[in-house]
Write a protein that holds these residues in place. Structure first.
Motif, PDB file in Angstrom:
ATOM      1  N   GLY A 131       0.779  -1.237   0.000  1.00 33.46           N
ATOM      2  CA  GLY A 131       0.000   0.000   0.000  1.00 33.46           C
ATOM      3  C   GLY A 131       0.808   1.282   0.000  1.00 33.46           C
ATOM      4  N   LEU A 132       2.105   1.195  -0.335  1.00 35.12           N
ATOM      5  CA  LEU A 132       2.946   2.399  -0.334  1.00 35.12           C
ATOM      6  C   LEU A 132       3.275   2.883  -1.741  1.00 35.12           C
ATOM      7  N   LEU A 133       2.791   2.160  -2.747  1.00 29.82           N
ATOM      8  CA  LEU A 133       3.165   2.464  -4.124  1.00 29.82           C
ATOM      9  C   LEU A 133       1.947   2.837  -4.965  1.00 29.82           C
ATOM     10  N   ALA A 134       2.222   3.577  -6.027  1.00 27.34           N
ATOM     11  CA  ALA A 134       1.193   3.911  -7.017  1.00 27.34           C
ATOM     12  C   ALA A 134       1.813   3.816  -8.399  1.00 27.34           C
ATOM     13  N   LYS A 135       0.943   3.749  -9.399  1.00 27.91           N
ATOM     14  CA  LYS A 135       1.395   3.848 -10.782  1.00 27.91           C
ATOM     15  C   LYS A 135       0.918   5.178 -11.340  1.00 27.91           C
ATOM     16  N   LEU A 136       1.859   5.953 -11.840  1.00 31.33           N
ATOM     17  CA  LEU A 136       1.547   7.244 -12.458  1.00 31.33           C
ATOM     18  C   LEU A 136       1.549   7.058 -13.977  1.00 31.33           C
ATOM     19  N   ILE A 137       0.450   7.438 -14.593  1.00 30.08           N
ATOM     20  CA  ILE A 137       0.288   7.319 -16.040  1.00 30.08           C
ATOM     21  C   ILE A 137       0.036   8.712 -16.608  1.00 30.08           C
ATOM     22  N   THR A 138       0.731   9.042 -17.681  1.00 29.26           N
ATOM     23  CA  THR A 138       0.496  10.327 -18.338  1.00 29.26           C
ATOM     24  C   THR A 138       0.660  10.154 -19.840  1.00 29.26           C
ATOM     25  N   TYR A 139       0.300  11.185 -20.594  1.00 31.90           N
ATOM     26  CA  TYR A 139       0.272  11.128 -22.059  1.00 31.90           C
ATOM     27  C   TYR A 139       1.075  12.301 -22.589  1.00 31.90           C
ATOM     28  N   THR A 170       3.695   3.188 -24.467  1.00 26.42           N
ATOM     29  CA  THR A 170       3.019   2.672 -25.651  1.00 26.42           C
ATOM     30  C   THR A 170       2.602   3.853 -26.511  1.00 26.42           C
ATOM     31  N   GLU A 171       2.649   3.660 -27.822  1.00 29.04           N
ATOM     32  CA  GLU A 171       2.265   4.719 -28.745  1.00 29.04           C
ATOM     33  C   GLU A 171       0.753   4.664 -29.005  1.00 29.04           C
ATOM     34  N   GLY A 172       0.171   5.838 -29.176  1.00 31.68           N
ATOM     35  CA  GLY A 172      -1.256   5.891 -29.459  1.00 31.68           C
ATOM     36  C   GLY A 172      -1.649   7.222 -30.060  1.00 31.68           C
ATOM     37  N   ILE A 173      -2.943   7.416 -30.170  1.00 35.68           N
ATOM     38  CA  ILE A 173      -3.484   8.643 -30.761  1.00 35.68           C
ATOM     39  C   ILE A 173      -4.313   9.362 -29.706  1.00 35.68           C
ATOM     40  N   GLY A 174      -4.026  10.642 -29.499  1.00 34.80           N
ATOM     41  CA  GLY A 174      -4.797  11.464 -28.591  1.00 34.80           C
ATOM     42  C   GLY A 174      -5.657  12.454 -29.358  1.00 34.80           C
ATOM     43  N   THR A 175      -6.826  12.748 -28.807  1.00 36.44           N
ATOM     44  CA  THR A 175      -7.710  13.727 -29.446  1.00 36.44           C
ATOM     45  C   THR A 175      -8.140  14.766 -28.424  1.00 36.44           C
ATOM     46  N   ARG A 199       1.820   6.969 -24.178  1.00 29.84           N
ATOM     47  CA  ARG A 199       1.307   6.708 -22.840  1.00 29.84           C
ATOM     48  C   ARG A 199       2.496   6.216 -22.007  1.00 29.84           C
ATOM     49  N   VAL A 200       2.802   6.944 -20.950  1.00 24.95           N
ATOM     50  CA  VAL A 200       3.985   6.667 -20.135  1.00 24.95           C
ATOM     51  C   VAL A 200       3.545   6.219 -18.749  1.00 24.95           C
ATOM     52  N   GLU A 201       4.133   5.138 -18.256  1.00 31.21           N
ATOM     53  CA  GLU A 201       3.804   4.616 -16.935  1.00 31.21           C
ATOM     54  C   GLU A 201       5.072   4.475 -16.102  1.00 31.21           C
ATOM     55  N   VAL A 202       5.012   4.934 -14.842  1.00 31.75           N
ATOM     56  CA  VAL A 202       6.135   4.784 -13.922  1.00 31.75           C
ATOM     57  C   VAL A 202       5.615   4.402 -12.540  1.00 31.75           C
ATOM     58  N   LEU A 203       6.431   3.677 -11.800  1.00 29.97           N
ATOM     59  CA  LEU A 203       6.121   3.359 -10.412  1.00 29.97           C
ATOM     60  C   LEU A 203       6.454   4.573  -9.547  1.00 29.97           C
ATOM     61  N   LEU A 204       5.607   4.821  -8.542  1.00 26.16           N
ATOM     62  CA  LEU A 204       5.761   6.034  -7.742  1.00 26.16           C
ATOM     63  C   LEU A 204       5.495   5.744  -6.265  1.00 26.16           C
TER      64      LEU A 204
END
Length: 366
Positions: A131-139, A170-175, A199-204
């Motif tokens: 319970g001390l970790l999170a996943k941060l996702i951004t574009y 991962t590569e994708g398309i944003g609108t 789409r970028v994901e890192v452990l936080l």
């Protein structure tokens, strides 16, 4: 000159206050954070004699493992040793800082130091915390992906064990359609836009969430930064109670108890009976009876800790060698952690001294 606040930042980067147990009271306990540090005296406990030693040796900061103020104070009259110590520190402008269970719970903390003194190898946390970790996702647009990742890494994200700079993309398309009053990085106001994004994901670590989001917003080119934070139930292998490792070569119980006496300089080891050889050793500095079940589950042949009560020895049940070396004795090398950490960050800017005052209240007669 560095200030008390600068010193606290270094200590809390290594042993974050977020990792202390709920009952604990680590951190700056007394003193002005803006006071310049002239010298630091390092001790396991803070007592009137320790403050006297600090004054005698020209130190205006005491860094201790055990917090002086552990329970709330209702008055400050000098009626007991805690109040006497605090009054003396305030009167002579000595800052008091404690790193307690937060230092117990980090991989490079109290238990690792004890394990190193015993020569253990292949070390891991005995009871890692969930319970001390999170996943941060951004574009992020591809042109800025690495800059955003570098900023997140600098803020403490993307660390997995001994591996730094960890991420997934991962590569994708944003609108999107920018509003009338916007100044978009890509596209025109009120015109629908389609762009390539990663789409970028890192452990936080959760306690670094604020710093990571500030870094993300500063490095990201968009006016409005889309991100997600997902709390994880994964255990943090770098944070938790106790430690377990292996001896370089197996020892019989008598040889192992002699190792404890020699390595820790202890005159007495209270122990249970155990017939088998000792190879895998679990340990916990201080009072660690709560981890006995974890030590058995880890397949330890011996468990080393302090402050065991009579009935707790029955918990070994012949499955391992249970050893009580004493609370002070199991944590006596904690000062080396403080000294090395502060020396690495501040060099010889101020004096770093290990206290000569013996604060262990226990004595032995033979």
């Amino acid at each position: 000159m560095p200030t008390v606040q600068d010193l606290a930042r270094v200590l809390e980067r290594a042993a974050p206050l977020a990792y202390q147990e709920s009952y604990d009271n680590a951190g700056l306990q007394c003193g002005n954070p803006q006071m310049e540090v002239r010298g630091v005296l390092i001790a396991l406990d803070c007592t009137p004699a320790v403050v006297d030693e600090a004054l005698r040796r020209g130190c205006n900061v005491v860094v201790a493992h055990h917090p002086l103020i552990f329970k709330p104070l209702k008055r400050l009259t000098g009626a007991n040793e805690v109040e006497q110590t605090l009054l003396k520190a305030i009167r002579h402008d000595v800052a008091l800082y404690a790193a307690h269970t937060n230092l117990d719970n980090v991989r490079q903390g109290v238990n690792r130091k004890l394990a190193e003194k015993l020569g253990l190898q292949n070390l891991r946390i005995l009871d890692p915390k969930p319970g001390l970790l999170a996943k941060l996702i951004t574009y992020v647009p591809p042109t800025h992906t690495q800059a955003v990742l570098d900023a997140l890494y600098e803020a403490g994200a993307g660390q997995v064990g001994d591996y730094a700079g960890c991420s997934f993309r991962t590569e994708g398309i944003g609108t999107f359609t920018p509003g009338a009053d916007t100044t978009p990085f890509i596209g025109q106001p009120q015109e629908p836009e389609t762009v390539r994004e990663n789409r970028v994901e890192v452990l936080l670590p959760l306690h670094l969430q604020g710093a990571a989001l500030r870094a993300l917003r500063q490095a990201h080119p968009y006016e409005e930064v889309a991100y997600e934070i997902i709390r994880l139930e994964n255990v943090n292998q770098e944070v938790g109670s106790g430690m377990v490792g292996e001896l370089p070569a197996s020892l019989n119980p008598q040889e192992f108890r002699q190792l404890l006496k020699t390595a820790l300089g202890v005159p007495v080891v209270k122990h249970t009976e155990f017939a088998g050889p000792i190879t895998r050793v679990a340990l916990c500095g201080g009072a660690g009876s709560f981890l006995l079940g974890k030590a058995r589950a880890a397949g330890a042949d011996a468990y080393v800790t302090g402050d065991l009560k009579y009935h707790e020895y029955f918990g070994a049940e012949g499955q391992l060698l249970l050893c009580d070396v004493g609370h002070f004795e199991s944590e006596q090398f904690t000062g080396e952690i403080f000294r090395d950490l502060l020396a690495d960050n501040f060099g010889s800017t101020f004096a770093l001294l290990i206290a000569e005052t013996i604060t262990n209240p226990v004595r032995y007669d033979f």
